[in-house]
Design a protein around this motif. Sequence first.
Motif, PDB file in Angstrom:
ATOM      1  N   SER A  24      -1.079   5.762   4.457  1.00 30.82           N
ATOM      2  CA  SER A  24      -0.496   6.728   5.544  1.00 30.82           C
ATOM      3  C   SER A  24      -0.671   8.369   5.078  1.00 30.82           C
ATOM      4  CB  SER A  24       0.908   6.584   5.708  1.00 30.82           C
ATOM      5  OG  SER A  24       1.727   6.948   4.313  1.00 30.82           O
ATOM      6  N   ALA A  25      -1.384   8.333   3.710  1.00 33.30           N
ATOM      7  CA  ALA A  25      -1.534   9.909   3.322  1.00 33.30           C
ATOM      8  C   ALA A  25      -2.571   9.549   2.417  1.00 33.30           C
ATOM      9  CB  ALA A  25      -0.317  10.487   2.379  1.00 33.30           C
ATOM     10  N   TRP A  26      -3.640  10.863   2.423  1.00 33.75           N
ATOM     11  CA  TRP A  26      -4.788  10.794   1.927  1.00 33.75           C
ATOM     12  C   TRP A  26      -5.292  12.056   1.015  1.00 33.75           C
ATOM     13  CZ3 TRP A  26      -7.971   6.361   2.369  1.00 33.75           C
ATOM     14  CH2 TRP A  26      -7.640   5.508   3.360  1.00 33.75           C
ATOM     15  N   THR A  27      -5.869  12.252   0.140  1.00 35.75           N
ATOM     16  CA  THR A  27      -6.517  13.224  -0.355  1.00 35.75           C
ATOM     17  C   THR A  27      -7.910  13.245  -0.397  1.00 35.75           C
ATOM     18  OG1 THR A  27      -6.476  15.229  -1.967  1.00 35.75           O
ATOM     19  CG2 THR A  27      -6.228  12.968  -2.661  1.00 35.75           C
ATOM     20  N   VAL A  28      -8.737  14.197  -0.807  1.00 39.47           N
ATOM     21  CA  VAL A  28     -10.345  14.051  -0.938  1.00 39.47           C
ATOM     22  C   VAL A  28     -10.213  14.254  -2.365  1.00 39.47           C
ATOM     23  CG1 VAL A  28     -12.469  14.751  -0.429  1.00 39.47           C
ATOM     24  CG2 VAL A  28     -10.772  14.871   1.340  1.00 39.47           C
ATOM     25  N   TYR A  29     -11.190  13.582  -3.072  1.00 40.09           N
ATOM     26  CA  TYR A  29     -11.498  13.496  -4.637  1.00 40.09           C
ATOM     27  C   TYR A  29     -12.743  13.087  -4.823  1.00 40.09           C
ATOM     28  CZ  TYR A  29      -9.616  12.604  -9.264  1.00 40.09           C
ATOM     29  OH  TYR A  29      -9.158  12.841 -10.585  1.00 40.09           O
ATOM     30  N   ASN A  30     -13.678  13.857  -5.472  1.00 47.16           N
ATOM     31  CA  ASN A  30     -14.997  13.654  -5.749  1.00 47.16           C
ATOM     32  C   ASN A  30     -15.672  13.326  -4.381  1.00 47.16           C
ATOM     33  OD1 ASN A  30     -15.437  13.842  -8.492  1.00 47.16           O
ATOM     34  ND2 ASN A  30     -14.352  11.995  -8.986  1.00 47.16           N
ATOM     35  N   LYS A  31     -15.185  14.109  -3.360  1.00 52.15           N
ATOM     36  CA  LYS A  31     -16.060  14.024  -2.098  1.00 52.15           C
ATOM     37  C   LYS A  31     -15.813  12.489  -1.416  1.00 52.15           C
ATOM     38  CE  LYS A  31     -19.332  17.489  -3.299  1.00 52.15           C
ATOM     39  NZ  LYS A  31     -18.948  17.472  -4.738  1.00 52.15           N
ATOM     40  N   MET A  32     -14.528  11.976  -1.843  1.00 49.30           N
ATOM     41  CA  MET A  32     -14.310  10.695  -1.374  1.00 49.30           C
ATOM     42  C   MET A  32     -12.852  10.498  -0.945  1.00 49.30           C
ATOM     43  SD  MET A  32     -14.855   6.836  -3.244  1.00 49.30           S
ATOM     44  CE  MET A  32     -16.645   6.691  -2.815  1.00 49.30           C
ATOM     45  N   LEU A  33     -12.488   9.873   0.037  1.00 45.04           N
ATOM     46  CA  LEU A  33     -11.233   9.595   0.378  1.00 45.04           C
ATOM     47  C   LEU A  33     -10.348   8.832  -0.384  1.00 45.04           C
ATOM     48  CD1 LEU A  33     -11.648   9.046   4.406  1.00 45.04           C
ATOM     49  CD2 LEU A  33     -10.347  10.865   3.481  1.00 45.04           C
ATOM     50  N   LEU A  34      -9.089   9.627  -0.908  1.00 43.40           N
ATOM     51  CA  LEU A  34      -8.371   8.675  -2.030  1.00 43.40           C
ATOM     52  C   LEU A  34      -7.025   8.597  -1.399  1.00 43.40           C
ATOM     53  CD1 LEU A  34      -7.577   7.776  -4.865  1.00 43.40           C
ATOM     54  CD2 LEU A  34      -7.357  10.176  -5.446  1.00 43.40           C
ATOM     55  N   PRO A  35      -6.538   7.316  -0.794  1.00 41.80           N
ATOM     56  CA  PRO A  35      -5.360   7.115  -0.524  1.00 41.80           C
ATOM     57  C   PRO A  35      -4.198   7.554  -1.409  1.00 41.80           C
ATOM     58  CG  PRO A  35      -6.187   5.035  -1.056  1.00 41.80           C
ATOM     59  CD  PRO A  35      -7.295   6.079  -1.194  1.00 41.80           C
ATOM     60  N   LEU A  36      -3.311   8.107  -1.016  1.00 43.26           N
ATOM     61  CA  LEU A  36      -2.048   8.613  -1.835  1.00 43.26           C
ATOM     62  C   LEU A  36      -0.509   7.804  -1.620  1.00 43.26           C
ATOM     63  CD1 LEU A  36      -2.346  12.500  -2.115  1.00 43.26           C
ATOM     64  CD2 LEU A  36      -2.980  10.736  -3.641  1.00 43.26           C
ATOM     65  N   SER A  37      -0.694   7.349  -0.342  1.00 45.11           N
ATOM     66  CA  SER A  37       0.586   6.633  -0.003  1.00 45.11           C
ATOM     67  C   SER A  37       0.521   5.725   0.898  1.00 45.11           C
ATOM     68  CB  SER A  37       1.742   7.838   0.278  1.00 45.11           C
ATOM     69  OG  SER A  37       3.062   7.128   0.664  1.00 45.11           O
ATOM     70  N   PHE A  38       1.525   4.736   1.102  1.00 44.59           N
ATOM     71  CA  PHE A  38       1.642   3.672   2.266  1.00 44.59           C
ATOM     72  C   PHE A  38       2.804   3.888   3.052  1.00 44.59           C
ATOM     73  CE2 PHE A  38      -1.804   2.896  -0.610  1.00 44.59           C
ATOM     74  CZ  PHE A  38      -2.719   1.740  -0.121  1.00 44.59           C
ATOM     75  N   GLY A  39       3.595   5.010   3.123  1.00 42.86           N
ATOM     76  CA  GLY A  39       4.700   5.394   4.003  1.00 42.86           C
ATOM     77  C   GLY A  39       5.649   5.164   3.161  1.00 42.86           C
ATOM     78  N   ASP A  40       6.162   4.746   2.014  1.00 43.02           N
ATOM     79  CA  ASP A  40       7.527   4.574   1.226  1.00 43.02           C
ATOM     80  C   ASP A  40       7.235   4.813  -0.140  1.00 43.02           C
ATOM     81  OD1 ASP A  40      10.004   3.868   0.349  1.00 43.02           O
ATOM     82  OD2 ASP A  40       9.859   1.958   1.511  1.00 43.02           O
ATOM     83  N   LEU A  41       7.508   6.112  -0.516  1.00 43.23           N
ATOM     84  CA  LEU A  41       7.110   6.667  -1.746  1.00 43.23           C
ATOM     85  C   LEU A  41       8.114   6.042  -2.796  1.00 43.23           C
ATOM     86  CD1 LEU A  41       6.634  10.529  -1.273  1.00 43.23           C
ATOM     87  CD2 LEU A  41       4.949   8.659  -1.962  1.00 43.23           C
ATOM     88  N   ALA A  42       9.372   5.672  -2.514  1.00 47.14           N
ATOM     89  CA  ALA A  42      10.446   5.146  -3.266  1.00 47.14           C
ATOM     90  C   ALA A  42       9.987   3.598  -3.632  1.00 47.14           C
ATOM     91  CB  ALA A  42      11.877   5.111  -2.642  1.00 47.14           C
ATOM     92  N   ALA A  43       9.577   2.919  -2.462  1.00 46.94           N
ATOM     93  CA  ALA A  43       9.213   1.609  -2.951  1.00 46.94           C
ATOM     94  C   ALA A  43       7.751   1.489  -3.811  1.00 46.94           C
ATOM     95  CB  ALA A  43       8.825   0.948  -1.601  1.00 46.94           C
ATOM     96  N   GLU A  44       6.885   2.558  -3.477  1.00 44.92           N
ATOM     97  CA  GLU A  44       5.600   2.393  -4.306  1.00 44.92           C
ATOM     98  C   GLU A  44       5.737   2.795  -5.975  1.00 44.92           C
ATOM     99  OE1 GLU A  44       3.171   5.012  -1.852  1.00 44.92           O
ATOM    100  OE2 GLU A  44       3.706   3.805  -0.258  1.00 44.92           O
ATOM    101  N   TYR A  45       6.901   3.424  -6.003  1.00 42.92           N
ATOM    102  CA  TYR A  45       7.162   4.178  -7.514  1.00 42.92           C
ATOM    103  C   TYR A  45       8.113   2.908  -7.931  1.00 42.92           C
ATOM    104  CZ  TYR A  45      10.087   6.032 -11.180  1.00 42.92           C
ATOM    105  OH  TYR A  45      10.466   6.518 -12.490  1.00 42.92           O
ATOM    106  N   ASP A  46       8.798   2.104  -7.357  1.00 41.34           N
ATOM    107  CA  ASP A  46       9.343   0.888  -7.482  1.00 41.34           C
ATOM    108  C   ASP A  46       8.640  -0.364  -8.151  1.00 41.34           C
ATOM    109  OD1 ASP A  46      12.172  -0.494  -8.370  1.00 41.34           O
ATOM    110  OD2 ASP A  46      11.336  -1.738  -6.794  1.00 41.34           O
ATOM    111  N   ARG A  47       7.610  -0.357  -7.369  1.00 45.25           N
ATOM    112  CA  ARG A  47       6.533  -1.491  -7.626  1.00 45.25           C
ATOM    113  C   ARG A  47       5.922  -1.027  -8.862  1.00 45.25           C
ATOM    114  NH1 ARG A  47       3.853  -1.132  -2.368  1.00 45.25           N
ATOM    115  NH2 ARG A  47       5.455  -2.133  -1.431  1.00 45.25           N
TER     116      ARG A  47
END
Length: 368
Positions: A24-47
């Motif tokens: 659900s959130a992306w950045t660009v890194y070395n001219k490539m799309l890099l996903p940053l999140s899947f919509g639930d930052l707290a769950a992603e941190y916990d995992r």
Amino acid sequence: MHLTTSPRIRKSPFYDSVVADRASAWTVYNKMLLPLSFGDLAAEYDRLVNGVAVWDVAAERQVEISGTDAHAAAQYLSARDLSKMVEGQGKYVAMCDHDGRLLNDPVLLKLSGGRYWFSLADHDMLLWCKAVAAERGFDVEVSEPDVSPLAVQGPLAEDVVADLCGDWVRDLKYFWFREVDIAGIPAVVCRSGWSKQGGFELFLQDGARGNDLYGLVKEAGAPYGIGPGAPNHVERVESGLLSWGGDTTYDTNPFEAGMGRYVDVDCEPDYIGKAALQRVAADGPERLLTGLVLDADTRSAWPLEERMAVRLEGEQVGTMSAVVRSPRLGRTIAIAQIRRSIVEARTPVMVDSPAGPQRAKIHDLPFV
Ligand code: THG
């Protein structure tokens, strides 16, 4: 804000899989799309901290150096003594310009056949490596190979990768790796990754098989509750992991970026920036990368949009590049580059945080 993609911005070999996992959130890194999140930052941190997560970090592109002078070229590009490095070993290295400024902080892998991979942070290092090799007359080939890391991170990552590749992975030392075949997919398995929760990176060597590899990791990880994740901004601040271009600017040297312990200034081999780094080592850096603990409690889990000023009696004495609320510390913590005398004296400072000026205390990195 809508980020428009185009052929100029590359998709990773795992792209379809992470879209299916609802990135659900992306950045660009070395001219490539890099996903940053899947919509639930707290769950992603916990995992990441308690379980296991799979990260599409294909944007950590490799520059490969091969040929007769591969070792000499890799050494000349690295501000670290590589003479004792052996095949199957990786090292965290500073790549600097001729003034000793940090251009990148890759993991360098020494492969079979005398080949090297610089596994890179964001920047244009392929250009740099090609130009340096050509200007110095090294007999090498410099290329960006079809190699894309997929990270498996978290305390249960070892179980997942052992089920996938075999129990021998449990004996791999940090940054060491082996070339493997995962159900017919060529890869390199390395104990590495941009977190301090333990884990591995599977360097996919065939871009056509990205979604196959992602599927196999999800399958092997299912009994362990694996789920999607991404380089985690909160965990990396807690762990004090450097973000090149985030925590550094074009005039930061490795001693100011917390990389001093990886820089060899007295070694026999020569490398770009050595004389400048010898002067910095002798005089001491002007600034140091440090942690801060803020008095106030903010709630941020996202990167700052701009660096913020660090002040002492109104005068700017540094910049804060990341500020997050740490679930494990229950405090708001930050990473900043601050004048060395202030860091060493542990003088309390003020920061221009998103919630207004706040008091902050110097804290060693890492926090956890
Ligand atoms: N993996 C791969 N490529 C990468 C990264 C990665 N390229 C971009 C970026 N990350 C490079 N930067 C880092 C920064 C820190 C670490 C690794 C890569 C790291 N540091 C540990 C530390 O600072 O405590 C350990 C360093 C050591 O002890 O040698 O792991 O993650 N493929």
